[in-house]
Write a protein that holds these residues in place. Structure first.
Motif, PDB file in Angstrom:
ATOM      1  N   ILE B  96       0.850  -1.197   0.000  1.00  0.00           N
ATOM      2  CA  ILE B  96       0.000   0.000   0.000  1.00  0.00           C
ATOM      3  C   ILE B  96       0.888   1.251   0.000  1.00  0.00           C
ATOM      4  O   ILE B  96       2.072   1.180   0.329  1.00  0.00           O
ATOM      5  CB  ILE B  96      -0.964   0.056   1.211  1.00  0.00           C
ATOM      6  N   VAL B  97       0.294   2.384  -0.358  1.00  0.00           N
ATOM      7  CA  VAL B  97       1.045   3.638  -0.414  1.00  0.00           C
ATOM      8  C   VAL B  97       0.767   4.447   0.846  1.00  0.00           C
ATOM      9  O   VAL B  97      -0.383   4.581   1.271  1.00  0.00           O
ATOM     10  CB  VAL B  97       0.633   4.454  -1.664  1.00  0.00           C
ATOM     11  N   ALA B  98       1.809   4.953   1.484  1.00  0.00           N
ATOM     12  CA  ALA B  98       1.655   5.875   2.616  1.00  0.00           C
ATOM     13  C   ALA B  98       2.191   7.230   2.170  1.00  0.00           C
ATOM     14  O   ALA B  98       3.219   7.301   1.492  1.00  0.00           O
ATOM     15  CB  ALA B  98       2.436   5.358   3.816  1.00  0.00           C
ATOM     16  N   LYS B  99       1.458   8.300   2.555  1.00  0.00           N
ATOM     17  CA  LYS B  99       1.896   9.650   2.158  1.00  0.00           C
ATOM     18  C   LYS B  99       2.665  10.288   3.301  1.00  0.00           C
ATOM     19  O   LYS B  99       2.481   9.932   4.470  1.00  0.00           O
ATOM     20  CB  LYS B  99       0.656  10.494   1.825  1.00  0.00           C
ATOM     21  N   SER B 100       3.466  11.268   2.950  1.00  0.00           N
ATOM     22  CA  SER B 100       4.190  12.002   3.974  1.00  0.00           C
ATOM     23  C   SER B 100       3.198  12.559   4.995  1.00  0.00           C
ATOM     24  O   SER B 100       2.176  13.142   4.620  1.00  0.00           O
ATOM     25  CB  SER B 100       4.971  13.146   3.301  1.00  0.00           C
ATOM     26  N   GLY B 101       3.448  12.349   6.282  1.00  0.00           N
ATOM     27  CA  GLY B 101       2.549  12.805   7.336  1.00  0.00           C
ATOM     28  C   GLY B 101       1.604  11.719   7.837  1.00  0.00           C
ATOM     29  O   GLY B 101       1.021  11.837   8.912  1.00  0.00           O
ATOM     30  N   ASP B 102       1.459  10.634   7.072  1.00  0.00           N
ATOM     31  CA  ASP B 102       0.584   9.533   7.503  1.00  0.00           C
ATOM     32  C   ASP B 102       1.177   8.828   8.728  1.00  0.00           C
ATOM     33  O   ASP B 102       2.399   8.721   8.864  1.00  0.00           O
ATOM     34  CB  ASP B 102       0.439   8.491   6.375  1.00  0.00           C
ATOM     35  N   GLN B 103       0.269   8.339   9.587  1.00  0.00           N
ATOM     36  CA  GLN B 103       0.727   7.570  10.741  1.00  0.00           C
ATOM     37  C   GLN B 103       0.289   6.113  10.617  1.00  0.00           C
ATOM     38  O   GLN B 103      -0.840   5.825  10.226  1.00  0.00           O
ATOM     39  CB  GLN B 103       0.161   8.177  12.036  1.00  0.00           C
ATOM     40  N   LEU B 104       1.221   5.245  10.982  1.00  0.00           N
ATOM     41  CA  LEU B 104       0.982   3.802  10.901  1.00  0.00           C
ATOM     42  C   LEU B 104       0.983   3.231  12.308  1.00  0.00           C
ATOM     43  O   LEU B 104       1.871   3.556  13.105  1.00  0.00           O
ATOM     44  CB  LEU B 104       2.113   3.159  10.072  1.00  0.00           C
ATOM     45  N   HIS B 105      -0.022   2.436  12.636  1.00  0.00           N
ATOM     46  CA  HIS B 105       0.071   1.712  13.908  1.00  0.00           C
ATOM     47  C   HIS B 105      -0.546   0.332  13.774  1.00  0.00           C
ATOM     48  O   HIS B 105      -1.179   0.014  12.750  1.00  0.00           O
ATOM     49  CB  HIS B 105      -0.532   2.515  15.073  1.00  0.00           C
ATOM     50  N   PHE B 106      -0.315  -0.489  14.785  1.00  0.00           N
ATOM     51  CA  PHE B 106      -0.727  -1.896  14.701  1.00  0.00           C
ATOM     52  C   PHE B 106      -1.611  -2.270  15.871  1.00  0.00           C
ATOM     53  O   PHE B 106      -1.498  -1.716  16.960  1.00  0.00           O
ATOM     54  CB  PHE B 106       0.509  -2.804  14.691  1.00  0.00           C
ATOM     55  N   GLY B 107      -2.501  -3.234  15.638  1.00  0.00           N
ATOM     56  CA  GLY B 107      -3.357  -3.756  16.704  1.00  0.00           C
ATOM     57  C   GLY B 107      -2.883  -5.132  17.117  1.00  0.00           C
ATOM     58  O   GLY B 107      -1.687  -5.388  17.187  1.00  0.00           O
ATOM     59  N   LYS B 108      -3.843  -6.022  17.337  1.00  0.00           N
ATOM     60  CA  LYS B 108      -3.426  -7.334  17.853  1.00  0.00           C
ATOM     61  C   LYS B 108      -3.113  -8.329  16.741  1.00  0.00           C
ATOM     62  O   LYS B 108      -3.502  -8.143  15.593  1.00  0.00           O
ATOM     63  CB  LYS B 108      -4.491  -7.872  18.808  1.00  0.00           C
ATOM     64  N   PHE B 109      -2.386  -9.361  17.139  1.00  0.00           N
ATOM     65  CA  PHE B 109      -2.065 -10.442  16.212  1.00  0.00           C
ATOM     66  C   PHE B 109      -3.232 -11.425  16.217  1.00  0.00           C
ATOM     67  O   PHE B 109      -3.617 -11.899  17.277  1.00  0.00           O
ATOM     68  CB  PHE B 109      -0.809 -11.190  16.676  1.00  0.00           C
ATOM     69  N   ASN B 110      -3.803 -11.693  15.056  1.00  0.00           N
ATOM     70  CA  ASN B 110      -4.899 -12.662  15.013  1.00  0.00           C
ATOM     71  C   ASN B 110      -4.393 -14.084  14.834  1.00  0.00           C
ATOM     72  O   ASN B 110      -4.703 -14.960  15.597  1.00  0.00           O
ATOM     73  CB  ASN B 110      -5.883 -12.291  13.910  1.00  0.00           C
ATOM     74  N   THR B 111      -3.604 -14.301  13.816  1.00  0.00           N
ATOM     75  CA  THR B 111      -3.024 -15.621  13.575  1.00  0.00           C
ATOM     76  C   THR B 111      -1.521 -15.441  13.503  1.00  0.00           C
ATOM     77  O   THR B 111      -1.051 -14.463  12.936  1.00  0.00           O
ATOM     78  CB  THR B 111      -3.498 -16.178  12.212  1.00  0.00           C
ATOM     79  N   GLY B 112      -0.781 -16.385  14.048  1.00  0.00           N
ATOM     80  CA  GLY B 112       0.670 -16.302  13.972  1.00  0.00           C
ATOM     81  C   GLY B 112       1.253 -15.475  15.098  1.00  0.00           C
ATOM     82  O   GLY B 112       0.536 -15.040  16.009  1.00  0.00           O
ATOM     83  N   PHE B 113       2.555 -15.253  15.048  1.00  0.00           N
ATOM     84  CA  PHE B 113       3.235 -14.642  16.190  1.00  0.00           C
ATOM     85  C   PHE B 113       4.175 -13.502  15.800  1.00  0.00           C
ATOM     86  O   PHE B 113       4.449 -12.627  16.593  1.00  0.00           O
ATOM     87  CB  PHE B 113       4.018 -15.742  16.920  1.00  0.00           C
ATOM     88  N   ILE B 114       4.647 -13.506  14.560  1.00  0.00           N
ATOM     89  CA  ILE B 114       5.644 -12.509  14.147  1.00  0.00           C
ATOM     90  C   ILE B 114       5.295 -11.963  12.762  1.00  0.00           C
ATOM     91  O   ILE B 114       4.976 -12.735  11.854  1.00  0.00           O
ATOM     92  CB  ILE B 114       7.061 -13.130  14.147  1.00  0.00           C
ATOM     93  N   SER B 115       5.346 -10.628  12.631  1.00  0.00           N
ATOM     94  CA  SER B 115       5.052 -10.015  11.333  1.00  0.00           C
ATOM     95  C   SER B 115       6.272  -9.234  10.833  1.00  0.00           C
ATOM     96  O   SER B 115       7.198  -8.954  11.598  1.00  0.00           O
ATOM     97  CB  SER B 115       3.869  -9.053  11.457  1.00  0.00           C
ATOM     98  N   TYR B 116       6.238  -8.888   9.559  1.00  0.00           N
ATOM     99  CA  TYR B 116       7.333  -8.111   8.964  1.00  0.00           C
ATOM    100  C   TYR B 116       6.781  -6.905   8.231  1.00  0.00           C
ATOM    101  O   TYR B 116       5.824  -7.029   7.464  1.00  0.00           O
ATOM    102  CB  TYR B 116       8.159  -8.999   8.015  1.00  0.00           C
ATOM    103  N   LEU B 117       7.383  -5.759   8.487  1.00  0.00           N
ATOM    104  CA  LEU B 117       7.048  -4.538   7.774  1.00  0.00           C
ATOM    105  C   LEU B 117       8.197  -4.232   6.825  1.00  0.00           C
ATOM    106  O   LEU B 117       9.339  -4.029   7.251  1.00  0.00           O
ATOM    107  CB  LEU B 117       6.868  -3.380   8.771  1.00  0.00           C
ATOM    108  N   ALA B 118       7.877  -4.228   5.520  1.00  0.00           N
ATOM    109  CA  ALA B 118       8.890  -3.858   4.529  1.00  0.00           C
ATOM    110  C   ALA B 118       8.532  -2.491   3.987  1.00  0.00           C
ATOM    111  O   ALA B 118       7.360  -2.116   3.914  1.00  0.00           O
ATOM    112  CB  ALA B 118       8.926  -4.871   3.398  1.00  0.00           C
ATOM    113  N   ILE B 119       9.551  -1.731   3.623  1.00  0.00           N
ATOM    114  CA  ILE B 119       9.336  -0.425   3.033  1.00  0.00           C
ATOM    115  C   ILE B 119      10.137  -0.394   1.729  1.00  0.00           C
ATOM    116  O   ILE B 119      11.267  -0.908   1.684  1.00  0.00           O
ATOM    117  CB  ILE B 119       9.765   0.692   4.021  1.00  0.00           C
TER     118      ILE B 119
END
Lengths: 227, 305
Positions: B96-119
């Motif tokens: 997905i595209v994020a614009k300058s000034g956008d804020q990213l946050h995360f909630g709970k893990f539904n399935t699995g235990f570890i996630s990866y954020l790539a930019i």
């Protein structure tokens, strides 16, 4: 006569070369000699080699190399070993150690456990040459042997959660060097002011299996001047 | 040269930057580190058009809050975690595209235990001994702390509608069967207790090792060995009889018997099992383990050609 080590697969991309379960100079010399010969051969596919008291653990790239092919190369190296004498020159490293109570965190325990006065403990510890049997566990930890029998003490029942960098400790027949702060259960006898693991350097590790080490006693003043 | 920037707005002690492995230093005590689930990490890189081993953010327990200081293309893979861009939820496994000034946050893990954020362009993190990968317990690498500004690489043109192939999506079965090969410190007739029962993943696990609890603690003849080298995947058996599986930040030597090794192929599955999930072991031939790994890596490699 040297014992022929055994070779077997370890995991899906490892090889374990091992000697009988003993800790002694002769076995470790054979381990270090073979490890250096293997390093000298640059066997394709080998990424890592962990040298220990009586074993060499190899990690290889199983995506491109087959276990059997690497083992054949290893056997060639082992069979070509005609003599057990260590043909590689061992580095001798002098490590200054301050045995002052400021750093010898287990001084009182060591005195009562060995029944010796502190001066004698220091003199026994610093008046001999040790060999580095292995490094690892955590970065820059070096296992050295062998301690005189009168200095043999058990590990702590509960390990310390943080031991200061540079600490010199003893346990069983071994003395060890904590290059970085880490948890540990050995009895602490002193501290060195020198950085044993200089992470800013191109060759950051001074102590390698096969190196020889002597501990040179320094005073608290000398230690402080070092910094 | 368009270098972007993102700011970390909240502390995340269990998250870390992970990328290529720190190789060649096992003999000095440095483990390879890198992603606990390398397949998901590379999946995230694929979705944003990065190179296979570009540095990503590994998210565990809870993700940080971030603010983009430049436009960015991002993707989250691995565990199915709730993701929000300016409080608007967005799905995992898609760029997905994020614009300058956008804020990213995360909630709970539904399935699995570890996630990866790539930019897109990859996080620019200082290398230490040839790798950006974080080694928490030795304070090596860049901590994800409040106020930290991280640069990332130049955005590039790529086909934005990339889909994550099914073989790179995580699985989290009720009972995970991990395949192993024989251990180096037990005889063939001694390890049966490892294969005839189920284990629970202990909450006392971390990036160094996954501790598992046996229904019936395992007993073998050899209680201790002379300290010897340890590789990732090794199952060590301490005197308690409850095994420990060595993972990304493992110690490189140890004195507990090595009773088996989880095959490299299955370690990524293990990483996604939360505390108290059930696992069991099944022994296979080394040749089969290598074959599974080669086939998988070939498939992943094709994505990055």
């Amino acid at each position: 006569m040297s014992e022929t080590p055994s070779i077997k697969p370890y995991g899906d991309s490892g090889i374990l070369i091992s000697w009988p379960q003993v800790i002694d100079d002769k076995t470790n010399e054979e381990v270090v000699t073979l490890a250096k010969q293997i390093e000298g051969q640059v066997i394709s596919g080998i990424n890592e080699m962990i040298i220990a008291y009586q074993s060499i653990c190899i990690q290889f790239d199983s995506l491109v190399c087959d276990y059997n092919i690497i083992v054949q190369e290893l056997l060639k190296v082992i069979e070509s070993e005609t003599s057990t004498t260590n043909e590689f020159e061992n580095k001798l490293i002098e490590i200054p150690v301050c045995y002052d109570s400021e750093f010898a965190l287990d001084r009182e325990y060591l005195k009562s456990a060995t029944g010796l006065p502190w001066e004698e403990i220091v003199s026994l510890h610093s008046n001999q040459t040790y060999s580095v049997y292995m490094t690892g566990f955590t970065p820059g930890f070096a296992y050295l042997g062998t301690l005189p029998e009168t200095l043999e003490v058990p590990r702590k029942d509960t390990p310390r959660t943080q031991i200061p960098a540079g600490s010199i400790a003893i346990a069983g027949k071994q003395t060890g060097v904590y290059s970085l702060p880490s948890p540990g259960g050995w009895q602490i006898i002193g501290r060195t002011p020198i950085e044993l693991l200089d992470l800013s350097s191109d060759s950051p590790f001074n102590l390698e299996p096969g190196s020889n080490v002597v501990f040179k006693e320094i005073s608290l003043e000398e230690f402080k001047k070092w910094e | 040269m368009g270098v972007g920037k993102v700011e970390i707005l909240s502390e995340s002690p269990f998250c870390s930057f992970q990328g290529k492995l720190r190789k060649g230093l096992l003999k000095y005590g440095f483990p390879h580190s890198g992603a606990m689930d390398s397949v998901s990490m590379r999946g995230a890189n694929y979705l944003v058009g990065n190179q296979e081993w570009s540095t990503c953010m590994e998210l565990a327990v809870s993700g940080p809050k971030l603010e983009f200081k430049s436009n960015a293309v991002i993707a989250v893979t691995g565990a199915d975690i709730e993701c929000f861009l300016n409080d608007q939820s967005f799905p995992c496994n898609k760029a997905i595209v994020a614009k300058s000034g956008d804020q990213l946050h995360f909630g709970k893990f539904n399935t699995g235990f570890i996630s990866y954020l790539a930019i897109q362009g990859g996080f620019f993190i200082n290398e230490f001994l040839g790798s950006c990968s974080t080694l928490h317990h030795l304070n090596i690498g860049t901590n994800i702390s409040k106020g930290l500004q991280v640069e990332f690489g130049e955005s590039i043109q790529f086909e934005s509608e990339r889909h994550l192939p099914n073989h790179m999506k995580i699985i989290q079965p009720e009972l995970l069967t991990l395949r192993t090969v024989s251990g180096v410190d037990v005889s063939e007739d001694e390890d049966s207790e490892l294969y005839n029962q189920e284990f629970l993943v202990s909450p006392n696990s971390n990036r160094m090792g996954i501790r598992i609890t046996a229904e019936k603690p395992i007993e073998i003849k050899e209680k201790e060995i002379i300290s010897s080298g340890i590789l990732k995947g090794t199952i060590q058996l301490p005197a308690s009889g409850n095994p420990i599986i060595m993972t990304a930040d493992h110690q490189t030597a140890g004195g507990y018997p090595r009773v088996a090794s989880v095959i490299t192929h299955d370690l990524d599955y293990l990483a996604q099992m939360p505390p108290n999930s059930k696992i069991r072991f099944r022994k296979i031939a080394v040749e089969k383990a290598v074959d599974l790994l080669r086939k998988r890596e070939q498939k992943i490699g094709l994505l990055f050609d």
